[in-house]
Design a protein around this motif. Structure first.
Motif, PDB file in Angstrom:
ATOM      1  N   LYS A  73      20.340  43.411  44.295  1.00  0.00           N
ATOM      2  CA  LYS A  73      19.046  42.787  44.021  1.00  0.00           C
ATOM      3  C   LYS A  73      18.411  43.451  42.805  1.00  0.00           C
ATOM      4  CE  LYS A  73      14.583  41.742  46.180  1.00  0.00           C
ATOM      5  NZ  LYS A  73      13.754  41.860  47.398  1.00  0.00           N
ATOM      6  N   GLY A  74      17.936  42.605  41.862  1.00  0.00           N
ATOM      7  CA  GLY A  74      17.277  43.118  40.665  1.00  0.00           C
ATOM      8  C   GLY A  74      18.192  43.262  39.472  1.00  0.00           C
ATOM      9  N   GLU A  75      19.478  43.056  39.639  1.00  0.00           N
ATOM     10  CA  GLU A  75      20.406  43.210  38.520  1.00  0.00           C
ATOM     11  C   GLU A  75      20.315  42.009  37.577  1.00  0.00           C
ATOM     12  OE1 GLU A  75      24.138  45.915  39.182  1.00  0.00           O
ATOM     13  OE2 GLU A  75      24.294  44.119  40.420  1.00  0.00           O
ATOM     14  N   LEU A  76      20.469  42.293  36.262  1.00  0.00           N
ATOM     15  CA  LEU A  76      20.496  41.238  35.258  1.00  0.00           C
ATOM     16  C   LEU A  76      21.908  40.701  35.135  1.00  0.00           C
ATOM     17  CD1 LEU A  76      18.243  42.836  32.479  1.00  0.00           C
ATOM     18  CD2 LEU A  76      17.585  41.172  34.223  1.00  0.00           C
ATOM     19  N   VAL A  77      22.017  39.371  34.986  1.00  0.00           N
ATOM     20  CA  VAL A  77      23.334  38.744  34.922  1.00  0.00           C
ATOM     21  C   VAL A  77      23.336  37.644  33.874  1.00  0.00           C
ATOM     22  CG1 VAL A  77      23.915  39.217  37.335  1.00  0.00           C
ATOM     23  CG2 VAL A  77      22.695  37.106  36.764  1.00  0.00           C
ATOM     24  N   LYS A  78      24.555  37.266  33.475  1.00  0.00           N
ATOM     25  CA  LYS A  78      24.772  36.064  32.673  1.00  0.00           C
ATOM     26  C   LYS A  78      25.540  35.076  33.533  1.00  0.00           C
ATOM     27  CE  LYS A  78      24.956  38.067  28.002  1.00  0.00           C
ATOM     28  NZ  LYS A  78      25.803  38.266  26.803  1.00  0.00           N
TER      29      LYS A  78
ATOM     30  N   VAL B 160      29.366  34.154  37.184  1.00  0.00           N
ATOM     31  CA  VAL B 160      28.290  35.159  37.137  1.00  0.00           C
ATOM     32  C   VAL B 160      28.889  36.502  36.721  1.00  0.00           C
ATOM     33  CG1 VAL B 160      26.470  36.299  38.428  1.00  0.00           C
ATOM     34  CG2 VAL B 160      27.077  33.915  38.945  1.00  0.00           C
ATOM     35  N   VAL B 161      28.313  37.065  35.640  1.00  0.00           N
ATOM     36  CA  VAL B 161      28.783  38.361  35.117  1.00  0.00           C
ATOM     37  C   VAL B 161      27.584  39.292  35.040  1.00  0.00           C
ATOM     38  CG1 VAL B 161      29.870  39.569  33.201  1.00  0.00           C
ATOM     39  CG2 VAL B 161      30.580  37.232  33.762  1.00  0.00           C
ATOM     40  N   PRO B 162      27.617  40.447  35.697  1.00  0.00           N
ATOM     41  CA  PRO B 162      26.479  41.372  35.648  1.00  0.00           C
ATOM     42  C   PRO B 162      26.351  42.033  34.277  1.00  0.00           C
ATOM     43  CG  PRO B 162      28.295  42.368  36.826  1.00  0.00           C
ATOM     44  CD  PRO B 162      28.709  40.962  36.544  1.00  0.00           C
ATOM     45  N   GLN B 163      25.113  42.374  33.906  1.00  0.00           N
ATOM     46  CA  GLN B 163      24.833  43.077  32.648  1.00  0.00           C
ATOM     47  C   GLN B 163      24.301  44.460  33.007  1.00  0.00           C
ATOM     48  OE1 GLN B 163      25.406  41.396  29.467  1.00  0.00           O
ATOM     49  NE2 GLN B 163      26.514  40.246  31.036  1.00  0.00           N
ATOM     50  N   ARG B 164      25.245  45.370  33.230  1.00  0.00           N
ATOM     51  CA  ARG B 164      24.838  46.711  33.670  1.00  0.00           C
ATOM     52  C   ARG B 164      25.078  47.715  32.551  1.00  0.00           C
ATOM     53  NH1 ARG B 164      28.312  45.303  38.140  1.00  0.00           N
ATOM     54  NH2 ARG B 164      27.119  44.574  39.944  1.00  0.00           N
TER      55      ARG B 164
ATOM     56  N   PHE C 208      29.756  48.774  33.355  1.00  0.00           N
ATOM     57  CA  PHE C 208      30.645  48.940  34.504  1.00  0.00           C
ATOM     58  C   PHE C 208      30.418  47.812  35.502  1.00  0.00           C
ATOM     59  CE2 PHE C 208      26.729  51.252  34.901  1.00  0.00           C
ATOM     60  CZ  PHE C 208      26.242  50.905  36.158  1.00  0.00           C
ATOM     61  N   SER C 209      31.339  47.719  36.456  1.00  0.00           N
ATOM     62  CA  SER C 209      31.193  46.823  37.598  1.00  0.00           C
ATOM     63  C   SER C 209      31.006  47.666  38.848  1.00  0.00           C
ATOM     64  CB  SER C 209      32.424  45.925  37.753  1.00  0.00           C
ATOM     65  OG  SER C 209      32.589  45.103  36.619  1.00  0.00           O
ATOM     66  N   VAL C 210      30.318  47.089  39.838  1.00  0.00           N
ATOM     67  CA  VAL C 210      30.095  47.773  41.103  1.00  0.00           C
ATOM     68  C   VAL C 210      30.912  47.076  42.179  1.00  0.00           C
ATOM     69  CG1 VAL C 210      28.401  48.444  42.846  1.00  0.00           C
ATOM     70  CG2 VAL C 210      27.786  48.488  40.422  1.00  0.00           C
ATOM     71  N   VAL C 211      31.736  47.841  42.900  1.00  0.00           N
ATOM     72  CA  VAL C 211      32.531  47.278  43.985  1.00  0.00           C
ATOM     73  C   VAL C 211      32.133  47.939  45.291  1.00  0.00           C
ATOM     74  CG1 VAL C 211      34.508  46.649  42.559  1.00  0.00           C
ATOM     75  CG2 VAL C 211      34.385  48.940  43.533  1.00  0.00           C
ATOM     76  N   LEU C 212      32.225  47.158  46.362  1.00  0.00           N
ATOM     77  CA  LEU C 212      31.846  47.629  47.687  1.00  0.00           C
ATOM     78  C   LEU C 212      33.090  47.890  48.515  1.00  0.00           C
ATOM     79  CD1 LEU C 212      29.668  48.093  49.906  1.00  0.00           C
ATOM     80  CD2 LEU C 212      29.882  45.665  50.448  1.00  0.00           C
ATOM     81  N   ASN C 213      33.179  49.104  49.057  1.00  0.00           N
ATOM     82  CA  ASN C 213      34.271  49.420  49.977  1.00  0.00           C
ATOM     83  C   ASN C 213      33.937  48.799  51.321  1.00  0.00           C
ATOM     84  OD1 ASN C 213      35.949  50.746  51.944  1.00  0.00           O
ATOM     85  ND2 ASN C 213      36.383  52.317  50.406  1.00  0.00           N
ATOM     86  N   GLN C 214      34.745  47.787  51.722  1.00  0.00           N
ATOM     87  CA  GLN C 214      34.424  47.023  52.920  1.00  0.00           C
ATOM     88  C   GLN C 214      34.479  47.885  54.176  1.00  0.00           C
ATOM     89  OE1 GLN C 214      33.339  44.016  52.773  1.00  0.00           O
ATOM     90  NE2 GLN C 214      34.065  43.093  50.885  1.00  0.00           N
ATOM     91  N   ARG C 215      35.284  48.933  54.157  1.00  0.00           N
ATOM     92  CA  ARG C 215      35.431  49.766  55.352  1.00  0.00           C
ATOM     93  C   ARG C 215      34.294  50.764  55.481  1.00  0.00           C
ATOM     94  NH1 ARG C 215      41.874  51.165  56.067  1.00  0.00           N
ATOM     95  NH2 ARG C 215      42.597  49.024  56.144  1.00  0.00           N
TER      96      ARG C 215
END
Length: 788
Positions: free
Chosen positions: A638-643, A660-664, A709-716
């Motif tokens: 939430k709050g991230e800028l994207v294209k 959707v591509v984040p702009q981080r 960078f990209s942010v990934v979530l570890n599902q476990r």
């Protein structure tokens, strides 16, 4: 000096020295002899007496310097000095002389032999043994017969001689018996606790040596080392002494031919084996040993091989060496070749799953032909032989790697059959069993009924044999082939394709994998507005190949509490994205609601993006799902800028965000060895973890660098981390902070004798990578007041 012999007989003078009675006879040695007189050296006392030749009783011509004489002592009437009179030559007692055997222990130096300084005679020494004691005698070049030069260690024989003046014993008439043996060479062939054996390079023979005779580092000595030594006899046996190391490769036992020959193994067991070959214009049989093969692959009689000829320098015997099996050897041998697949590999050995045998076959890496590296699932050809240690056990030898697709454990019918599903596949794992994703689940076999030549038959089938990902149900009409296991003859249905589904079956829906947890996941519906739960036990096919965004087919079912879930989930071919109508304009926006997989507390599945620029209607909101993400694994916060772009869903006409591509962008907070942190807020954490492997182009990031960078979530674990880290700009270079003035002044004031100076106590010595202690660089004492 004038002397009157008649005076000795004059009545006015006594013939006895000092007026005594009849003179006592003494003995001496003629020391000097002139024409009419000479001098005698007394043997019993230190005196040198004059004598006149007229006083000699005998033939004066036979008297010589060094002769022993007996005489009386008188005095010269004129001078009063003692003189010798009534001389009589003593005949020496002739004793039988014995030659003594000995050894030269110190040779006369070559540069002094016959060329010594005036008044000095060069000497050497010999030794001999009597009654367990060793005696040493000197000798001069004149004492050596034959005008030869003796070396230390030469065996000699000689007579002993005593110097009449000094009583010193020396060697004379020295004869050479045996020259000292030259230094021999060889190779250490065996080492024991306190001794070893050397294979000699001059004869085909081994020689014993004791470790006390080795001159060098005994711990470094090992079998195969080249050495030189001296041979000595001890207790009637030859032993090696003064053993010293030589550079490796100094000792050569054999000459190996440059030309290579081809031949056939005619005898292999027991060793030595024999090879038959045509060399020149004649047939020849050559022996070979265990060490003459290039590899440890088992040789069999009839093998077609290539080899060199080795000729021993010592006895000129020939043998075959560098033996290598030729690729066409299996056309000459009568062995039975079998095929299989590498099933397991351990350290130095492995096991083969055989086509024609139930048991797995053991093999050793040394039996692999052509030095090819084997991996699990590689297809191979091999020969089975009994184990030498146990006749009941077999093992594989002469292993040859085969091209992929050569080995087949089954035979599949070309004919296609048509049948009806009598029993569908049922998973043996219930939903409450929570299987791991990576573990293969157990399933009960399905059954298909069909007719062949008017005979009703049934055949089993498995989920892995389905085509098109379609899961057949009871009553479905299917087409299939029959597969038969070569080893057991067991049949099963394969390449199963559903022809027409029973009308009573539930409708199959399409969706997209949105979330994957430990033992369950969620499917995004075809309209991209909801998510459906599914358990891994309902997955048909290989679960390891399932990824986020994959297109799947499923059937809806209701469980406890009327909760809807997906069952009979099957992966199918991918479809074209969200919709076909994708806008060209790239719009900037801001995430005002993430996906439910990122924030499980929200009730809506879809995320929401608000536009922030004039390219679209500013402030307008667009929903998005997992298929709208350019990177399905990216974790939009939430709050991230994207294209993004806008597309229209074909089924509903709804406009949604896609691509959707984040702009981080953020700063690197710190880097620690293999990982680091980025100043970026994700959830409750104020910084984001990353591994250096995720840094693009292999760059080394520094604190203060700006990165994307990209942010990934570890599902476990539920934790986020950064991936695809790319440096945008470098941060300021770190400035070396100078030492504080108080510290500099303190160092300048410290002296070595200052009792208040800081003291270092070594609690553990440093140890290098090679386990060595201390420092390799010389340490120097710091000068007081000097700062390096």
């Amino acid at each position: 000096m004038s002397f009157d012999p008649g005076m000795l007989h004059n009545n006015g003078h006594t013939a006895y020295a000092n007026g005594t009675g009849p003179g006592i006879r003494e003995t001496g040695v003629v020391e000097k002899l002139l024409t009419s007189y000479g001098f005698i050296q007394c043997s019993e006392r230190q005196a040198r007496l004059f004598f006149h030749c007229s006083q000699y009783n005998g033939n004066l011509q036979e008297l010589k310097i060094g002769d022993d004489v007996e005489f009386e002592v008188s005095s010269d009437r004129r001078t009063g000095k003692p003189i010798a009179v009534k001389l009589l030559k003593i005949k020496p007692e002739v004793l039988p002389e014995e030659r003594i055997s000995g050894q030269v222990v110190s040779a006369i130096p070559v540069h002094l032999d016959g060329k010594s300084a005036p008044g000095q005679v060069p000497t050497g020494s010999v030794c001999y043994e009597r009654n367990g004691e060793v005696f040493y005698l000197t000798y001069t070049p004149d004492d050596v017969e034959g005008n030869i030069h003796l070396d230390t260690g030469d065996k000699v024989s000689f007579y002993m001689e005593t110097n009449k003046h000094t009583g010193a014993v020396s060697a004379r008439n020295i004869q050479l018996v045996k020259k000292k043996q030259m230094r021999c060479q060889g190779v250490v062939c065996a080492t024991k606790e306190a001794f070893g054996f050397i294979e000699r390079a001059d004869v085909v023979k081994e020689i014993f040596f004791h470790y006390s005779e080795f001159k060098g580092d005994l711990e470094a000595l090992q079998a195969g080392d080249d050495v030189e030594f001296t041979i000595k006899d001890r207790n009637g046996k030859e032993v090696a002494t003064d053993v010293r190391l030589l550079p490796q490769g100094t000792v050569i036992f054999e000459d190996i031919s440059i030309e290579q020959f081809e031949g056939t193994v005619v005898k292999n067991d027991p060793l030595p084996g024999r090879i038959s070959a045509r060399i020149g214009f004649s047939d020849k049989e050559l022996p070979f040993g265990e060490k003459d093969t290039k590899s440890k692959v088992t040789l069999l009689e009839g093998d077609h091989i290539q080899f060199n000829i080795s000729t021993d320098r010592r006895d000129k015997l020939e043998r075959a060496t560098n033996i290598d099996i030729l690729p066409d050897t299996f056309n000459f041998t009568k062995e039975t070749r079998e095929m299989g697949v590498i099933a397991a590999i351990r350290d130095g050995f492995g096991f083969i799953k055989c086509v024609d045998r139930d048991a797995r076959m053991f093999f050793h890496f040394s039996e692999v032909l052509e030095e090819s590296q084997l991996h699990i699932s590689d297809e191979v050809e091999f020969t089975v032989v009994p184990d030498m240690l146990s006749a009941q056990r077999n093992h594989a030898v002469r292993i040859k790697k085969l091209p992929k697709g050569t080995v087949s454990f089954h035979t599949q019918s070309e004919q296609r059959f048509v049948g009806v599903v009598e029993k569908e596949i049922v998973s043996a794992t219930t939903k409450n069993a929570s299987p791991n994703k990576n573990k293969e689940k157990d399933t009960e076999e399905g059954v298909i009924a069909y007719e062949d030549c008017g005979v009703k038959l049934t055949v089993h089938y498995h989920g892995k044999d389905l085509e098109g990902g379609c899961h057949p149900q009871v009553g479905d009409k299917v087409e299939f082939s029959i597969n038969e296991v070569k080893r057991t003859g067991q049949q099963s249905a394969v390449s199963i394709r559903v022809l027409n589904r029973n009308a009573s079956n539930a409708k199959r829906l399409q969706g997209f994998v949105a979330t994957l947890k430990d033992n369950f996941g969620f499917i995004e519906t075809a309209n991209h507005d909801q998510e459906i739960f599914f358990h891994y036990s309902e997955m048909c096919g290989d679960l390891d190949n399932l990824e986020l965004g994959d297109t799947v087919e499923y059937t809806l079912s209701k469980g406890k509490g009327n909760k809807v879930s997906a069952e009979k989930v099957t992966k199918v071919a991918a479809v074209n994205g969200i919709g076909e109508d994708v806008g060209v304009t790239v719009i900037l926006g801001k995430v005002i609601r993430p996906l439910r997989s990122v924030d499980p507390s929200q009730t809506e599945y879809q995320g929401l993006i608000e536009t922030t620029e004039e390219g679209g209607t500013k402030g307008q909101n667009y929903p998005f799902g997992i298929m709208g993400m350019a990177n399905k694994a990216d974790c939009l916060q939430k709050g991230e800028l994207v294209k993004f772009q806008v597309c229209t869903v074909a089924q509903t006409g709804q406009k949604m965000a896609c691509n959707v591509v984040p702009q981080r962008r953020a700063m690197v907070e710190c880097v620690k060895d293999q990982f680091g942190f980025i100043t970026y807020e994700v959830g409750e954490s104020k910084k984001l973890f990353f591994h250096v492997k995720e840094v693009q182009d292999g760059l080394e990031l520094q604190t203060g660098d700006e990165v994307e960078f990209s942010v990934v979530l570890n599902q476990r674990t539920g934790k986020c981390s950064a991936c695809n880290v790319r440096r945008v700009s470098e941060g300021p270079k770190p400035v070396v902070t100078p030492r504080p003035d108080r510290l500099v002044n303190r160092l300048k004031s410290i002296t070595l004798d200052d009792a208040s100076a800081p003291r270092l106590v070594i609690v553990r010595q440093p140890r290098g990578p090679d386990n060595s202690k201390g420092f390799s660089v010389e340490r120097k004492t710091r000068q007081p007041g000097v700062i390096d």
